[in-house]
Design a protein around this motif. Structure first.
Motif, short mmCIF file in Angstrom:
data_model
loop_
_atom_site.label_atom_id
_atom_site.label_comp_id
_atom_site.label_asym_id
_atom_site.label_seq_id
_atom_site.Cartn_x
_atom_site.Cartn_y
_atom_site.Cartn_z
N LEU A 905 0.83 -1.21 0.00
CA LEU A 905 0.00 0.00 0.00
C LEU A 905 0.86 1.25 0.00
O LEU A 905 0.58 2.21 -0.71
CB LEU A 905 -0.93 -0.01 1.21
N LYS A 906 1.92 1.21 0.78
CA LYS A 906 2.82 2.36 0.80
C LYS A 906 3.43 2.60 -0.57
O LYS A 906 3.55 3.72 -1.05
CB LYS A 906 3.92 2.12 1.83
N LYS A 907 3.87 1.47 -1.22
CA LYS A 907 4.44 1.60 -2.56
C LYS A 907 3.45 2.23 -3.54
O LYS A 907 3.80 3.11 -4.32
CB LYS A 907 4.87 0.22 -3.08
N LEU A 908 2.19 1.77 -3.49
CA LEU A 908 1.16 2.30 -4.42
C LEU A 908 0.90 3.78 -4.17
O LEU A 908 0.70 4.55 -5.10
CB LEU A 908 -0.13 1.50 -4.28
N LYS A 909 0.88 4.14 -2.88
CA LYS A 909 0.68 5.57 -2.59
C LYS A 909 1.81 6.41 -3.13
O LYS A 909 1.60 7.49 -3.67
CB LYS A 909 0.53 5.76 -1.09
N ILE A 910 3.02 5.91 -2.93
CA ILE A 910 4.18 6.66 -3.43
C ILE A 910 4.13 6.74 -4.95
O ILE A 910 4.39 7.79 -5.54
CB ILE A 910 5.48 5.95 -2.96
N GLU A 911 3.79 5.63 -5.55
CA GLU A 911 3.70 5.62 -7.03
C GLU A 911 2.61 6.56 -7.53
O GLU A 911 2.76 7.22 -8.54
CB GLU A 911 3.41 4.19 -7.50
N ALA A 912 1.48 6.63 -6.78
CA ALA A 912 0.39 7.52 -7.20
C ALA A 912 0.81 8.97 -7.13
O ALA A 912 0.31 9.80 -7.89
CB ALA A 912 -0.83 7.28 -6.32
N ARG A 913 1.72 9.30 -6.17
CA ARG A 913 2.17 10.70 -6.06
C ARG A 913 3.21 11.08 -7.09
O ARG A 913 3.45 12.24 -7.33
CB ARG A 913 2.75 10.93 -4.66
N SER A 914 3.75 10.15 -7.76
CA SER A 914 4.85 10.44 -8.68
C SER A 914 4.32 11.08 -9.96
O SER A 914 3.19 10.88 -10.36
CB SER A 914 5.60 9.15 -9.00
N VAL A 915 5.17 11.84 -10.61
CA VAL A 915 4.83 12.52 -11.87
C VAL A 915 4.72 11.51 -12.99
O VAL A 915 3.91 11.66 -13.92
CB VAL A 915 5.90 13.58 -12.18
N GLU A 916 5.54 10.45 -12.89
CA GLU A 916 5.47 9.45 -13.94
C GLU A 916 4.08 8.83 -14.01
O GLU A 916 3.52 8.63 -15.08
CB GLU A 916 6.51 8.35 -13.67
#
Length: 1825
Positions: A905-916
């Motif tokens: 879940l943490k990984k997905l949240k971080i990924e969702a915040r990314s510009v990519e």
């Protein structure tokens, strides 16, 4: 020709019958001279012996051949006698439902007592212009003949309509007047007819009454003259009335009523306005209750009263006069109730205060005492003295009744006078047609003075009729040079002499009236003494001395003498009249003025003729001392004079006769009473016409018709080249008696019966030929049948012999087979015994072996079950241990997985915040954030570094956590194992004990389990089998349902397709209807416009000197000008007053909603202008603030700065101009806010709309100019490169040195200042733009952040959902987002495309203007400025060497252009020598040049002049087909050019790249395209009218009358009303004429380059006209409805279809328009007998209406005896089958119908630059560009 030749066996005759008048019979044997008895066979099946009269020995009348039954003209019958006439009328009336029949010059009309659809305007149009004999008999044919003769012979006409009461005289007269009103073309025809018809309720109420024969019997006669002007248009009418039955006012017979008006008053007595009349029930008045029948069934007298009052109002009789009329009528009723009491035998008195008399005096406004005195006294005058003498009660009663009759007659004349005033016209009358509605011959049980006068009038009319018929016969004989022999006809002059000569009935009556003591008895004795036994026409009844009999032309009539003297004298005392004249009621004295004023409301007409004198007694001024002899002229004398005047009028006109017949006395529809019909036929003179015709040569044939009909009686050697000589030779052989025929110049005349004899010979010849043909055909058929039977017999023999051989072979095979069967059967029996023994042995062995095996099996089973018990116990122990282990493992796994999920879940949240991630979700947004990309990239790099570190740390943390978790799990497992081991020992011990017990139970339950298992197995197998069966059934049901679903889907698909097709057809029909309605409105508009132009020209011609200072423009033209005018700027100030000063009567109410919208629009425009002004002010301020930076910027040429300042000043001036115009608008709105001024169409409204349009367009143009200037300045700034400051200063010093004048230095200084300001403003604007861009980017970043947060929220929500729902939600979200983005991008793209197109157009314009200004400014620029001038990106238009497809002309040459190209152009030369559509191309090229110059005035002027000029040409030469076709083609081509080069994508698909370059750049002419489309529609409708006018004379002759296939149809015998010959003469049209004309039309349209689709529509319209006119004439011509004519029509239609195929026009829809005609022709040819035939007809004739089918069947007429008539029962069957069909009740097709036209876009491939203008057009003043 001897009688024995005609009275042969099977000949049919007529014999008298007391019930049916005449009855048909058939001879059973030939008649021989000397026979006294004829053996007859009646139609009802009885045989009869008919005894001939021994004195006359007259044979019964012969019956006409069936082929002649039902003829249109009775004179066409071969045998002319009473039974033939009666039978012909009956057949036409009952079987064919035809109410009109000709009898020579007389039209016989039988009242159908039913409304028939044969009087519509389509029927009127069909009869208009036709000869009287060319169509079926009709009242319209008589009216057309009268109208045509009036116009052709310049002679007045009369239509004499006569008949019994209830025979339909008034209706026939009404339809005749309606015909005149329709065909005369007068603008006021409807008003005249409406007024004449509106007089009917009035005249019926005061002149009609109920009699024993008719509930609405006219008790007076009338003669209506319809006046016409020199152009034969109705201008007015005049009515004469005569012989009003005044005696009905005071006396009514049993079951009769007084005049309707009295009962209407009594029924309306409760109305408030009638309270003063003090009326009551009709039974309370003496004058209305004598008949004992005050009510007519089905008639509401109160409603009729309302209709009467409404008609009075329509004819201009005011309410006050109406109440005056009602007062007088009410007074008459009250006067009838006045009672007298006798004092002695010679005197009487009225009771004191007698209420009826007091009411009468109050209503009449006279003195009670005076009226009471003179009702009971009279004044006698002698030579010296005057005496007042009382009168007896009887005399007083008669005097009262005479006064009532006199008042009513005066009132009747007064009303007629006012009706004539309403119908009178001030225009001088040129000619007239009179319609005489006169009663026929009357005979009742009791006949009095009225019947005597009526029959006297009919004697005079019959004499005039006989003389006219005799005259026509004589003229016909003289014209044909037939030897004239005097025809003996009935002359009723002796009867007229008996009535009106000296010492005649009327003379003796007047003489007796003068005698002081004359009575009816003494008059009767004088009649007997004078005429009895001296005049054969006068007789005396045997049982009466108070009656006499006169033998009239129709019948003997017995008249009762009682009342003759009183009715003839009609005495009214002078003193009573004086009392009435002294009335205070103003209207009453008007009725009793002198004779000329009071009794001549129909006095001298505009043509100066003497009017018909009124019948009622007239009061003449008496000499002083005259008392009771006030009325010298008796009623009989006046009627005789009136009748003489009527006859003079009729003799001065050409008469036309209509005889109305009442078919029955019960008003049953289409019921024919032979007795009543014969009685009326005798009375109205029809039989006399027949007798006169029969006395001469009634049957008349032209030589060509005779030859065509009786060609079958001639041999080949008899046929000569001269038809006349051929006919003579044949007749001499056929008819030996030369007195039976005569040869005229153009016709052959036959005596009565000769045509029937010729028809008999012809039928015998045809019958012999038919027998020979039948003999030959039958022999051939039988021979063919014999050969077929012989061949069949041989075939049967062959097959029989083969069958027998096959049977023998079969027997042999069966014998052999039987032996084989026996062999095998014996073997089978032995083998079966062996099998039985073997089977028994095997069964024994099986049972023994089974027993041993079961024992062995039981043993093995016990051992096996023990093993199973051990296995289950061990397994249970192992499973228990395994479950505990698994539970612990699962718990550890859950903990571990929870930890891993949190990390994920943490990984997905971080990924969702990314510009990519954001870039993946928002593909396509890179272009919008290019300026932020660099910063985002740097931040991404830092973010990636941090993320990598964070990932490493998380990895280390996770590994350590895993180690710790594994150690913990290991410890927990060891602890649990220890606990398990300690508890396991105890549990094992317990379990061992339990297992011992369970083992015992298991053994006991073993058996039960096995049994249950067996049962379960069986149940399972049964269940499986049941399930399989159910599964099979379900599969079948599934397949069935699938099949049903598929079928239903197919049905639904088909239903939907059908509905779609039907809806499409319905929409197409609605579209066509709407298009037709619009085109009809255009047609009406053009017609009104032409009418207005004609009236304007007439006014111009009539008014020689126009009034100074007063000019009024045609509203229609002004509206047209406004239609064709599109302004981009405000109208000139001179134009505004002319538009605003419109007549006040044209004002209409204000539309407030529109007014408020306009005010709102004005406010918005003011705000926009204010914004523009503020922006300009800001620009000026920015330029002032930029002074500080002047030195840092390079200088720009002063000329360019001057240009920009000029441009700014121009904008300011334009803004001021717009402000002024808006102020003027506001002022106009405030000053003229009246509703009638600001309404749509009013002057102020038009001004407002034009100014608002121009203001909005000007604002758009100015905004675009500002944008273009701004872009120009930016581009110039970029083009200026930074230069060395020293160089610039050096150049500047040099320039300053060159300036020798201070003015130049100052000018240069000002230029530098302006330059600095401009540069400063540019810097500030650039700075502002950067700030705005930065602000926009910040807003975008903020929006992206918000979008990112929203995406994270959605992701968190999706993670909580199940996997499937999560995927679906994410997909839905992504689809929604992409859809929104696509929509936004599409909107932006459309806006940008529109902006680009708009800016491209404006850039060209302003680039040209800037280039022109630069050229002008370059002359003022110094050489130094030119050297260092920077290059600017302004486009300078380069002159092309190639032609651009434009034509240039000067403004003053516009009229010359229009004149040479349109007004004076000859279509024939253009069509042959030049390319099609050349004028359209030239006009469009001129429009293109005006568009190129951006000259809207020139465009508007040219287009308006073009449209108006085309209209002028079509108005001038609108009857020329080539002209109309030429301009229709060019108008369409011009319209297509405007579309093709409009620049719209839909019209540019087929253009070349060069053609796309020629598109219009500045003006959108879409509204002009609509105007041109409307003009093309009008031209098309005019083209159709021209086509119709050319084709109409050809259609009937070519399609119906001409025999294209010669010899197919024979000509039937015709009567006096000759029809057009079917043989083609030099002047007649044939089918070839029609085809040649169609070829001409088609070639002209093709030469003019008309669009192919438009040609198809024209051809479709032409074929519709041909089909409609042909079918309409077929439905109105009985002689054309035959089998042979159907074949001719079908052949003609096939020729038309062949023409369509030759021209490749079969898909034009023209063939479908002929479908009704084709079906009518098929209907004439199909079999018409059985129910199957009726069904076939109903299915075949789907394009014909029910009325048309029934009409064709009724009109079907056999031409030969071999054809049969359609039975009435068959027609009833057809009607029953078609009763549910919903179609139009209209009989005829609308031949004037025009299909809606469309103009499909047809682009031209012709390049405009290649078009050459020929010198022959005289257009040298225009030049190619």
């Amino acid at each position: 020709m001897a009688a024995s030749e005609l009275y042969t066996k099977f000949a049919r005759v007529w014999i008298p019958d007391p019930e049916e008048v005449w009855k048909s019979a058939e001879l059973l044997k030939d008649y021989k001279p000397g026979d006294k008895v004829l053996l007859l066979h009646l139609e009802e099946g009885k045989d009869l012996e008919y005894h001939l009269d021994p004195k006359t020995k007259e044979l019964p009348h012969l019956r006409n051949p069936d082929i002649l039954v039902g003829e249109n003209d009775l004179t066409a019958l071969s045998y002319l006698h009473e039974p033939a006439v009666l039978h012909n009328l009956r057949v036409r009336f009952i079987d064919s439902k035809l109410i009109y029949t000709y009898c020579g010059i007389v039209l016989v009309a039988i009242n159908p007592y039913e409304q028939l659809p044969i009087y519509g305007e389509d029927i009127i149009n069909a009869y208009s212009g036709q000869n009287m004999g060319d169509m079926d008999p009709h009242i319209f044919a008589v009216a057309e003949e009268a109208y045509k003769q009036m116009a052709r012979d310049e002679r007045n006409q009369s239509i004499i309509v006569s008949g019994e009461s209830g025979a339909g005289k008034t209706v026939s007269a009404k339809y005749a007047m309606r015909y005149f009103a329709t065909v005369s073309g007068s603008a006021s025809e409807a008003n005249v007819e409406e007024k004449v018809l509106a007089s009917n309720p009035i005249m019926e109420s005061i002149g009609n009454a109920k009699t024993t024969r008719n509930d609405n019997s006219s008790r007076f006669g009338k003669y209506i003259e319809i006046g016409f002007d020199k152009r034969y248009r109705i201008i007015g009418a005049n009515m004469r009335t005569y012989l009003l039955e005044k005696s009905r006012v005071v006396f009514q017979a049993e079951e009769e009523r007084n005049y309707h008006i009295f009962y209407q008053l009594c029924a309306s007595a409760q109305l408030p306005e009638f309270k003063m009349l003090r009326l009551g029930n009709a039974n309370s008045f003496h004058y209305t209750k004598q008949g004992g029948s005050p009510v007519i069934e089905g008639v509401d007298d109160a409603k009729e009263m309302a209709h009467t009052r409404q008609a009075c109002t329509l004819l201009g009789i005011s309410e006050s006069y109406q109440m005056g009329i009602f007062r007088i009528l009410a007074g008459i009723l009250h006067l009838g109730n006045v009672a007298f009491t006798s004092r002695d035998s010679d005197s009487c008195t009225i009771p004191p205060k007698h209420e009826p008399l007091s009411i009468f005096c109050d209503l009449m406004g006279v003195d009670y005492e005076e009226m009471c005195h003179w009702l009971c006294h009279r004044k006698l005058a002698t030579a010296t003295e005057t005496y007042i003498k009382p009168i007896s009660k009887l005399q007083a009663t008669n005097a009262r009744d005479a006064l009532a009759k006199h008042i009513y007659a005066k009132l009747f004349n007064w009303i007629v006078d006012h009706v004539n005033q309403a119908l009178h016209s001030a225009v001088k009358q040129h000619s007239f047609i009179g319609v005489l509605d006169i009663y026929g011959f009357e005979t009742f049980e009791i006949n009095s003075f009225e019947q005597f006068c009526i029959n006297y009038a009919n004697e005079k009319l019959q004499q005039q009729f006989n003389m006219h018929v005799f005259k026509l016969e004589q003229e016909e004989y003289m014209k044909e040079q037939i030897p004239w022999t005097l025809i003996d006809f009935y002359d009723n002059q002796p009867c007229i002499n008996l009535i009106e000569s000296k010492l005649g009935v009327l003379d003796l009556l007047d003489e007796e009236c003068k005698m002081p003591k004359g009575t009816d008895d003494t008059w009767a004795q004088k009649l007997y003494n004078t005429h009895l036994n001296k005049c054969a026409l006068f007789e005396k009844p045997r049982l009466s001395n108070k009656a006499f009999i006169i033998q009239h032309f129709a019948d003997k009539v017995e008249y009762q003498c009682e009342g003759f003297l009183e009715k003839n004298k009609d005495t009214v005392f002078e003193e009573q009249i004086k009392v009435l004249k002294s009335s205070k009621f103003k209207m009453l004295p008007e009725l009793f003025q002198d004779d000329e004023k009071a009794i001549s409301p129909t006095s001298a007409t505009s043509s100066g003729r003497t009017p018909l004198t009124r019948i009622p007694a007239k009061a003449t001024k008496g000499r002083p001392g005259q008392t009771a002899k006030e009325h010298k002229k008796t009623v009989g004398h006046q009627f005789r004079n009136s009748l003489h005047l009527l006859m003079e009028t009729l003799n001065a006109t050409t008469p036309h006769y209509v005889r109305c017949i009442k078919p029955n006395d019960f008003k049953f529809p289409f019921t024919f009473d032979e007795k009543r019909a014969v009685q009326q036929l005798r009375a109205c003179g029809v039989l006399e016409t027949i007798r006169i015709s029969a006395a001469g040569f009634p049957s008349r044939w032209t030589y060509q018709e005779f030859f065509s009909r009786y060609r079958v009686l001639m041999k080949q050697k008899d046929v000569l080249g001269d038809r006349k000589q051929t006919c003579k030779n044949v007749l001499e052989k056929l008819i030996l008696d030369k007195d039976k025929y005569q040869f005229g110049k153009t016709k052959i005349f036959f005596r009565a019966g000769q045509v029937a004899y010729l028809e008999k010979l012809r039928a015998d010849k045809l019958r012999a030929a038919c027998i020979r043909i039948q003999k030959t055909i039958r022999g051939w058929l039988l021979r063919k049948k014999y050969l077929r039977m012989r061949k069949a017999a041989i075939t049967v023999q062959r097959y029989v012999r083969g069958y027998q051989a096959r049977c023998y072979a079969k027997f042999l095979r069966r014998t052999n087979a039987a032996v084989i069967i026996q062999k095998y059967w014996r073997m089978y029996v032995v083998h079966k015994k062996y099998k039985i023994k073997r089977a028994a042995t095997i069964v024994l062995q099986s049972y023994l072996r089974g027993y041993l095996a079961r024992n062995r099996y039981r043993k093995i089973l016990r051992e096996h079950k023990a093993v199973i018990i051990q296995k289950w116990i061990r397994g249970w122990l192992a499973r228990t241990h395994y479950k505990k282990s698994i539970h612990a493992i699962i718990y550890l796994q859950c903990c571990f997985r929870r930890m891993m999920a949190k990390r994920e879940l943490k990984k997905l949240k971080i990924e969702a915040r990314s510009v990519e991630r954001y870039k993946k979700l928002h593909i396509g947004m890179e272009n919008k954030i290019m300026q932020l990309q660099r910063k985002v990239d740097e931040q991404n790099k830092d973010y990636k570094c941090l993320m990598e570190k964070l990932t490493n740390l998380e990895g280390i943390y996770n590994s350590e956590t895993e180690k710790l978790r594994s150690d913990l799990e290991r410890l927990q497992l060891s602890e649990e194992e220890a606990k398990v081991a300690t508890g396991r020992v105890l549990s094992l011990q317990e379990e061992i004990a339990k297992l011992r017990k369970d083992l015992e139970q298991t053994q006991s339950e073993k058996k039960t389990i096995e049994e249950r298992a067996d049962r379960y197995k069986q149940e399972t197998e049964q269940l499986v089998s049941n399930l399989k069966e159910e599964n099979t059934l379900l599969k079948q049901e599934k397949e069935t349902l699938n099949h049903l679903i598929v079928e239903q889907a197919k049905e639904m698909t088909e239903t939907m397709e059908k509905k779609l097709v039907e809806e499409t057809k319905q929409l197409e029909l609605e579209l066509n209807d709407e298009r037709l309605r619009y085109q009809n409105l255009l047609n009406e508009f053009s017609r009104l416009e032409e009418r207005y132009d004609d009236l304007k020209e007439e006014m111009t011609l009539m008014v020689n000197v126009p009034k100074p200072g007063h000019k009024r423009t045609d509203s229609t033209h002004s509206s047209n000008e406004s239609e064709y005018t599109f302004s981009s700027e405000i109208a000139d100030t001179e134009d505004i007053p002319s538009r605003t000063e419109e007549p006040s009567e044209k004002k209409v109410p204000l539309d407030m909603s529109l007014f408020l919208k306009l005010q709102k629009r004005v406010t918005e425009l003011e705000q926009e202008k204010q914004v523009m002004q503020d922006e300009l002010d800001r620009k000026e301020e920015q330029m002032l603030r930029s002074k500080a930076k002047e030195e840092e910027r390079p200088q720009i040429r002063g000329a360019e700065l001057e240009y920009e300042s000029l441009k700014r000043q121009e904008l300011e001036s334009e803004n001021k101009k717009l402000k002024n115009e808006l102020n003027e608008l506001r002022k106009a709105l405030s000053e003229k806010s009246a509703p009638e001024v600001t309404a749509p169409g009013a002057p102020a409204y038009r001004v407002l709309m034009e100014q608002l349009t121009s203001v909005s367009e000007e604002l758009d143009v100015r905004k675009e100019e500002v944008l273009i200037l701004r872009s120009q300045l930016v581009s110039q700034k970029e083009a200026i490169q930074p230069k060395n400051t020293m160089t610039d200063s050096t150049i500047l010093l040099e320039d300053v040195q060159k300036m020798k004048d201070k003015g130049e230095i100052a000018q240069a200084y000002i230029g530098l200042k302006e330059t600095n300001r401009l540069l400063e403003s540019q810097l500030q604007s650039q700075k502002r733009s950067h700030e705005n861009e930065a602000e926009a980017l910040r807003g975008e970043i903020q929006s992206l952040k918000e979008e990112n947060n929203r995406q994270q929220q959605l992701l968190a929500q999706n993670l909580q959902l199940p996997p499937e729902a999560r995927i679906e939600a994410s997909l839905q979200h992504e689809i929604t987002r992409l859809t929104n983005e696509n929509l936004d991008l599409m909107e932006q793209l459309e806006k940008q495309d529109k902006t680009v197109r708009k800016l491209k157009k404006q850039l060209k314009v302003f680039a040209k203007k800037i280039g022109e200004l630069e050229v002008g400014q370059m002359e003022n620029i110094s050489p130094g400025q030119i050297i260092d001038e920077p290059i600017r990106p302004v486009n300078i238009p380069r002159k092309e060497k190639d032609f651009q497809g434009m034509l240039e002309y000067k403004k003053e040459d516009e009229q010359k252009l229009v004149k040479n190209l349109i007004l004076e152009l000859k279509p024939r030369g253009v069509a042959v020598n030049l390319i099609p559509g050349l004028p359209a191309y030239i006009l469009f090229m001129c429009v293109r040049h005006a568009d190129y110059l951006n000259d809207d005035q020139k465009v508007r002027s040219l287009l308006t002049s073009t449209i108006n000029s085309i209209k002028k040409v079509l108005k001038k030469r609108g009857d020329d087909f080539e002209t109309v076709s030429f301009w229709l083609s060019n108008t369409c081509r011009f319209l297509h050019c405007l579309k093709q080069y409009s620049g719209e994508e839909g019209f540019m698909k087929h253009n070349t790249s060069r053609q796309n370059e020629h598109c219009l750049t500045n003006f959108d002419l879409a509204e002009y395209r609509q105007v041109l489309s409307d003009l093309a529609i009008q031209i098309y409708q005019q083209l159709v009218r021209v086509l119709e006018n050319i084709l109409q004379p050809m259609i009937v002759s070519g399609m119906l009358e001409h025999e294209t296939i010669q010899g197919v149809s024979g000509v039937k015998p015709t009567g006096l009303r000759k029809r057009t010959s079917s043989i083609a003469d030099e002047g007649t049209y044939t089918l070839d004429s029609i085809l040649r004309q169609l070829n001409s039309f088609h070639s002209v349209m093709c030469q003019h380059g008309m669009d192919p689709e438009l040609i198809k529509q024209v051809v479709k319209q032409m074929f519709y006209i041909v089909g409609a006119i042909t079918l309409n004439n077929l439905l109105l011509r009985k002689d054309m409805c035959s089998w042979s004519k159907g074949m001719q029509i079908r052949y003609n239609v096939s020729q038309l279809e062949e023409w369509l195929r030759d021209k490749n026009l079969m898909n034009s829809g023209a063939k479908e328009t002929l479908e009704p005609l084709i079906q009518a022709a098929q209907l004439l040819q199909v079999k018409k007998k059985t129910d199957d035939d009726a069904e076939a007809i109903c299915s075949m004739c789907n394009a014909l209406t029910t009325a048309q089918i029934v009409k064709v069947l009724n009109l079907y007429t056999p031409v030969n005896e071999f054809e049969e008539r359609v039975s009435v029962s068959f027609i009833r069957t057809i009607q029953m089958r078609l009763r549910d069909r919903k179609d139009s009740p209209q009989l005829l097709m609308d031949a004037k119908h025009i299909f809606p036209v469309t103009f499909p876009f047809n682009p031209s491939s012709l390049a405009l630059e290649t078009i050459q203008i020929p010198a022959s057009l005289g257009l040298g003043f225009i030049s190619r560009v």
